[in-house]
Design a protein around this motif. Structure first.
Motif, PDB file in Angstrom:
ATOM      1  N   ARG A  87       0.675  -1.337  -0.059  1.00  0.00           N
ATOM      2  CA  ARG A  87      -0.061  -0.045  -0.028  1.00  0.00           C
ATOM      3  C   ARG A  87       0.898   1.314  -0.140  1.00  0.00           C
ATOM      4  NH1 ARG A  87      -4.316  -2.840   4.431  1.00  0.00           N
ATOM      5  NH2 ARG A  87      -5.500  -3.757   2.625  1.00  0.00           N
ATOM      6  N   ILE A  88       2.105   1.304   0.633  1.00  0.00           N
ATOM      7  CA  ILE A  88       2.867   2.483   0.770  1.00  0.00           C
ATOM      8  C   ILE A  88       3.484   2.516  -0.780  1.00  0.00           C
ATOM      9  CG2 ILE A  88       5.134   3.204   1.331  1.00  0.00           C
ATOM     10  CD1 ILE A  88       4.586   1.843   3.928  1.00  0.00           C
ATOM     11  N   LEU A  89       4.070   1.568  -1.494  1.00  0.00           N
ATOM     12  CA  LEU A  89       4.404   1.676  -2.953  1.00  0.00           C
ATOM     13  C   LEU A  89       3.253   2.320  -3.676  1.00  0.00           C
ATOM     14  CD1 LEU A  89       6.605  -1.423  -2.808  1.00  0.00           C
ATOM     15  CD2 LEU A  89       7.249   0.894  -2.367  1.00  0.00           C
ATOM     16  N   TYR A  90       2.016   1.602  -3.488  1.00  0.00           N
ATOM     17  CA  TYR A  90       1.302   1.835  -4.542  1.00  0.00           C
ATOM     18  C   TYR A  90       0.818   3.364  -4.273  1.00  0.00           C
ATOM     19  CZ  TYR A  90      -3.483   2.372  -6.940  1.00  0.00           C
ATOM     20  OH  TYR A  90      -4.309   2.664  -7.694  1.00  0.00           O
ATOM     21  N   ALA A  91       0.548   3.685  -3.122  1.00  0.00           N
ATOM     22  CA  ALA A  91       0.017   5.122  -2.695  1.00  0.00           C
ATOM     23  C   ALA A  91       1.061   6.153  -3.289  1.00  0.00           C
ATOM     24  CB  ALA A  91       0.005   5.349  -1.327  1.00  0.00           C
ATOM     25  N   MET A  92       2.279   6.095  -3.173  1.00  0.00           N
ATOM     26  CA  MET A  92       3.200   6.854  -3.753  1.00  0.00           C
ATOM     27  C   MET A  92       3.308   6.774  -5.262  1.00  0.00           C
ATOM     28  SD  MET A  92       6.720   5.941  -1.185  1.00  0.00           S
ATOM     29  CE  MET A  92       7.674   7.374  -1.645  1.00  0.00           C
ATOM     30  N   TYR A  93       3.044   5.724  -5.933  1.00  0.00           N
ATOM     31  CA  TYR A  93       3.017   5.555  -7.077  1.00  0.00           C
ATOM     32  C   TYR A  93       1.715   6.278  -7.981  1.00  0.00           C
ATOM     33  CZ  TYR A  93       2.361   3.227 -11.881  1.00  0.00           C
ATOM     34  OH  TYR A  93       2.298   2.863 -13.118  1.00  0.00           O
ATOM     35  N   ASP A  94       0.792   6.183  -7.226  1.00  0.00           N
ATOM     36  CA  ASP A  94      -0.665   6.805  -7.415  1.00  0.00           C
ATOM     37  C   ASP A  94      -0.561   8.181  -7.186  1.00  0.00           C
ATOM     38  OD1 ASP A  94      -3.414   6.553  -8.240  1.00  0.00           O
ATOM     39  OD2 ASP A  94      -3.994   6.958  -6.240  1.00  0.00           O
ATOM     40  N   SER A  95       0.139   8.722  -6.390  1.00  0.00           N
ATOM     41  CA  SER A  95       0.339  10.175  -6.444  1.00  0.00           C
ATOM     42  C   SER A  95       1.264  10.910  -7.303  1.00  0.00           C
ATOM     43  CB  SER A  95       0.649  10.375  -4.807  1.00  0.00           C
ATOM     44  OG  SER A  95      -0.334   9.891  -3.866  1.00  0.00           O
ATOM     45  N   GLY A  96       1.946   9.724  -7.903  1.00  0.00           N
ATOM     46  CA  GLY A  96       3.293  10.495  -8.972  1.00  0.00           C
ATOM     47  C   GLY A  96       4.336  10.678  -8.063  1.00  0.00           C
ATOM     48  N   ILE A  97       4.608  10.269  -7.018  1.00  0.00           N
ATOM     49  CA  ILE A  97       5.849  10.500  -6.223  1.00  0.00           C
ATOM     50  C   ILE A  97       7.067   9.325  -6.705  1.00  0.00           C
ATOM     51  CG2 ILE A  97       7.094  10.944  -3.992  1.00  0.00           C
ATOM     52  CD1 ILE A  97       4.163  10.994  -2.688  1.00  0.00           C
ATOM     53  N   THR A  98       7.461   9.426  -7.848  1.00  0.00           N
ATOM     54  CA  THR A  98       8.479   8.513  -8.545  1.00  0.00           C
ATOM     55  C   THR A  98       9.801   9.172  -8.578  1.00  0.00           C
ATOM     56  OG1 THR A  98       7.477   9.512 -10.622  1.00  0.00           O
ATOM     57  CG2 THR A  98       6.440   7.715 -10.006  1.00  0.00           C
ATOM     58  N   PRO A  99      10.693   8.360  -8.990  1.00  0.00           N
ATOM     59  CA  PRO A  99      12.138   8.617  -8.957  1.00  0.00           C
ATOM     60  C   PRO A  99      12.200   9.984  -9.842  1.00  0.00           C
ATOM     61  CG  PRO A  99      12.049   6.307  -9.288  1.00  0.00           C
ATOM     62  CD  PRO A  99      10.444   7.020  -9.450  1.00  0.00           C
ATOM     63  N   SER A 100      11.472  10.200 -10.905  1.00  0.00           N
ATOM     64  CA  SER A 100      11.564  11.361 -11.807  1.00  0.00           C
ATOM     65  C   SER A 100      11.024  12.538 -11.196  1.00  0.00           C
ATOM     66  CB  SER A 100      11.143  11.178 -13.162  1.00  0.00           C
ATOM     67  OG  SER A 100       9.625  10.797 -13.002  1.00  0.00           O
TER      68      SER A 100
END
Length: 865
Positions: free
Chosen positions: A56-69
């Motif tokens: 859920r932590i990884l998906y929440a960051m992915y869904d919020s656009g908090i990606t490496p770029s």
């Protein structure tokens, strides 16, 4: 009370209360709670290796656009998204989990890129979530890759307002790479982390050969690879874990020894075992030093810096042996720890203990499903796009007519209907034509559409081949895994030692040569060879030991601290001690009474001592008893010990053990009786027997006569005998004929009433020195060269003046090498000094100093009674 009884509760205003049996309700509720913990908290899924909170932590960051770029985002924002959307639990629990995902000393491949204080290997906690920032790490994107392509199933969140993935696509085997640990209800998991590249290679081995054995997989995946490095001792625990899902690993810190000034050394700890708190480790070191359990350590200080965040510098005292100190550290501190492997994970929602092959199998099965679903998604999208492009090409081929139809239509629907009727187009194609811009009418745009359509047809054909060919599907998985390995692989950090070594007391003892002395009165001690200075030939020697009156050193040899001392008693038992278990004393001390070291019974004394480092099967011990029995037994049968001793030889009633000698093939044995007779026979006359046996007749003695001793007669030696009245002589062994075992022998001295019965014998060399003791305690020390060499049937000469009523009772070779060669010291592991020595004029058997136990002694008493 009945389970379904409904009680009206008008007084309380309640609509109704459902009654239930307390025990049954507790069982049901606890079972539901247990399953919730197992399924939704504590155990990872075998497919992506994540627990729900991690996912859920990884998906929440992915869904919020908090990606490496993208820039880092406040950790509090991510935690808020997680607990507000997917994980309705404590914010600190979620933040602690996110912190661990960012720690490079906790995760072999960190999945979160933290910015700020995210804790340390010293056990420091992370800063509050309002101060730190985080974003997804690049490897985490591989776990989330293709998530939008319908590769996994989705489910509603806790309030059914959103959807969340049941599992992530996990394009690399995260369960093995980062491991997992958690405690559920009635079960726990503890999976060690592994090297990313090695784990991917293991998956590829299984892809190529689904029937590969664990041994074959271990050629590319030799074992766990912890983020903190260290050394795994032995492969057995790894093999057990990989074969059964359970195993025990021993992990050691990596240490290096640095030589300093003045003979001082330092131990630098560069890597510590996984999950060991560095600060606690240093605190424990300090406690052990204060408690004097590590007296060799002078100081411990923190050597960590930006380049070496772990270094602990342990300064040793002068002349301390680093390896011995290391062994003590491994035993008493967390520089060596045990790590229990329990590879428990959820398979289809059910917890299973999995072997390595099963883990890889389920991961590959998941990847086959992910790539199949992705391929179907890509195929559908490609076919839909190709369908549109085909419609556009039809419109371009009839562009004038299409424009006329559109211009002649009153509405979009009318135009669409006419186009569909005229050209047989679908609704999607018609919509695309109506939305087409005028610039698409150029020749260049037409060429681009044709190229795109050709590429799409190739892709469609490729996707169909993947779906139809399982081998091609596996090849796609393999190629994509190798791409991930190319991008994120790092060198192995944990070294695997081929040999597991359990620490015992011996590992804590430095291996060095010791001088071991045993006196006639039964005092034993050891002291380092370096205690005695090296002397030139003809040296005076030094005082070695202060003894009581009439006592003298009977046995002396050099042996390693790790050698065994075998003590054979007059009652036929053998006791075993390591040399390091003997008391260490000063040069002048008598030592400790042997009765304080061995559980001897009343009247039982030590009659022979053998020192040895090993117990070869092809070497033998020869036993001799007072009644003439002998026995030859392989040394390998004595490679065991009991506190109260082992039976070395069975004795007849009234018999006692008088000698034990190491014997080699081809040697001769000589036995002498109190009647003045000697017999010499080949050792091959006796066959090898077991330990718990009586033996065979070595010498026949009449009633009232006893065997005085048994020796090994080597070439060039002489037989010394002495009578009760002090008359003795030495005779070359070459004068004695070789007989068969069991005879009475030949006379070795002419017996007379004046000279008394024979009382002692030794096989000697001219350089030896003899100690002769009487019943009244008178002791003389004389050189063998001072005793006349006479023939076999002569009467002998006066060797010792014996008072009226006194008798000679014992004779011994005094010390090894003290007078034989001044300044020379011989390392001999036999019972008697000089029995096995072979020193040449060119040098020493062992480079060690001379020892001379001087006659000028005083009465200092340091031993125990």
């Amino acid at each position: 009370m009945a389970d379904n009884t409904t009680i009206e509760a008008a007084e309380t205003g309640a609509a109704g209360i459902q009654a239930a049996e307390l025990g049954r309700e507790m069982r049901t509720s606890f079972l539901e709670y247990s399953m919730s913990v197992i399924m939704s908290r504590a155990l990872p899924d075998v497919r992506d290796g994540l627990k729900p909170v991690h996912r859920r932590i990884l998906y929440a960051m992915y869904d919020s656009g908090i990606t490496p770029s993208r820039p880092h985002s406040k950790s509090a924002r991510t935690v808020g998204d997680v607990i507000g959307k997917y994980h309705p639990h404590g914010d600190f629990a979620v933040y602690d989990t996110m912190v661990r995902l960012a720690q490079d000393f906790s995760m072999r491949v960190p999945l979160v890129d933290g910015h700020g204080n995210f804790g340390s290997i010293d056990g420091d906690s992370a800063a509050a979530m309002r101060y730190t920032e985080a974003r997804l790490a690049k490897p985490a994107m591989e776990l989330l890759r293709d998530l939008e392509k319908e590769t996994v199933d989705w489910r509603p969140n806790y309030d059914e307002s959103l959807q969340e993935p049941e599992v992530l696509p996990a394009r690399f085997p995260n369960l093995l790479v980062n491991g997992s640990n958690g405690i559920a209800v009635g079960m726990a998991t503890n999976i060690p982390p592994h090297n990313l590249g090695e784990t991917i290679d293991a998956v590829c081995v299984m892809l190529d050969n689904p029937d590969a054995t664990t041994e074959e997989i271990m050629t590319v995946l030799p074992g766990p690879d912890f983020p903190t490095g260290g050394i795994i001792m032995g492969r057995k625990g790894i093999i057990d874990a990989y074969e059964t899902g359970r195993g025990s690993l021993t992990i050691r810190a990596k240490c290096k020894v640095e030589e300093g000034k003045n003979g001082k050394s330092s131990i630098v700890v560069t890597e510590i075992p996984y999950q060991v708190n560095r600060t606690n480790l240093m605190t424990k070191l300090g406690e052990l030093i204060r408690e004097k359990k590590l007296p060799e350590i002078a100081n411990v200080h923190d050597g960590a810096d930006r380049n070496s965040p772990v270094d602990i510098i342990i300064e040793l005292k002068q002349n301390a042996i680093p390896q011995v100190v290391l062994n003590k550290l491994y035993k008493h501190t967390q520089l060596q720890v045990g790590w229990g492997v329990n590879m428990l994970a959820l398979v289809d929602g059910v917890p299973h203990t999995l072997s390595l092959k099963e883990m890889l199998f389920h991961y590959i099965k998941h990847q086959e499903d992910v790539v199949t679903r992705r391929t179907r998604f890509d195929l559908r999208k490609a076919e839909e796009r190709a369908h549109i492009l085909e419609g556009l090409l039809v419109a371009l081929d009839h562009i004038d007519e299409v424009i006329a139809i559109i211009r002649g239509s009153q509405t979009d629907k009318e135009a669409a209907a006419k186009l569909m009727e005229r050209f047989g187009l679908s609704e999607a194609q018609t919509s695309a034509i109506l939305e087409m811009r005028l610039r698409r009418l150029t020749g260049l745009e037409r060429h681009k559409i044709e190229e795109e359509l050709a590429e799409l047809k190739e892709k469609i054909d490729y996707y169909k081949r993947i779906l139809a060919d399982p081998e091609l599907l596996r090849q796609v998985i393999k190629e994509e895994l190798q791409e991930i390995k190319q991008k994120y692989n790092t060198p192995r950090r944990t070294r695997i030692s081929g040999q597991a070594k359990d620490l015992d007391v011996e590992d804590l003892i430095a291996e060095e040569d010791m001088v071991v002395t045993v006196t006639k009165a039964g005092y034993v001690k050891r002291l380092p060879v370096d205690t005695y200075r090296q002397q030139k030939r003809g040296g005076k020697g030094m005082q070695g030991v202060n003894l009581k009156d009439n006592d003298f050193v009977e046995h002396l040899f050099v042996a390693s601290t790790h050698s065994y001392m075998l003590f054979f008693s007059t009652r036929g038992k053998v006791y075993r001690l390591k040399v390091y278990e003997l008391p260490e004393a000063s040069r002048h001390a008598r030592g400790t009474a042997i009765v304080n070291l061995l559980p001897l019974e009343p009247g039982e004394t030590i009659s022979a001592i053998i020192a040895t480092k090993d117990f070869p099967e092809d070497e033998y011990l020869m036993f001799g008893t007072e009644q003439g029995m002998v026995k030859k037994t392989s040394m390998s049968l004595y490679d065991r010990s009991r506190r109260d001793g082992l039976i070395a030889i069975n004795l007849k009633e009234g018999d006692s053990l008088i000698a034990v000698r190491r014997v080699k093939p081809g040697e001769k044995v000589v036995m002498v009786s109190s009647a003045g007779k000697a017999i010499m026979w080949e050792e091959s006359e006796t066959r090898a027997m077991g330990r718990d046996t009586m033996g065979v007749r070595g010498m026949t003695v009449p009633a009232g006569v006893s065997v005085l001793g048994m020796e090994i007669a080597r070439p060039g030696t002489e037989l010394f005998v002495i009578t009760e009245k002090g008359y003795g002589k030495r005779t070359p062994m070459s004068e004695y004929p070789t007989h068969h075992r069991g005879g009475q022998g030949v006379f070795t001295i002419t017996m007379t009433q004046k000279k008394g019965l024979l009382t002692g014998m030794k096989v000697v060399e001219p350089a030896d020195e003899l100690m002769i003791i009487s019943e009244d305690g008178v002791v003389i020390r004389t050189s063998v060269e001072d005793i006349s060499q006479l023939g076999r049937s002569t009467q002998g000469v006066h060797v010792m003046n014996v008072a009226e009523g006194d008798k000679v009772c014992a004779v011994a070779i005094a010390t090894e090498g003290s007078k034989r060669k001044e300044g020379d010291f011989v390392d001999d592991e036999s019972i008697e000094a000089g029995a096995d020595s072979d020193v040449t004029d060119d040098g020493l058997e062992q480079e060690a100093p001379a020892v001379d136990f001087d006659d000028d002694i005083d009465d200092e008493e340091d031993g125990e009674e």
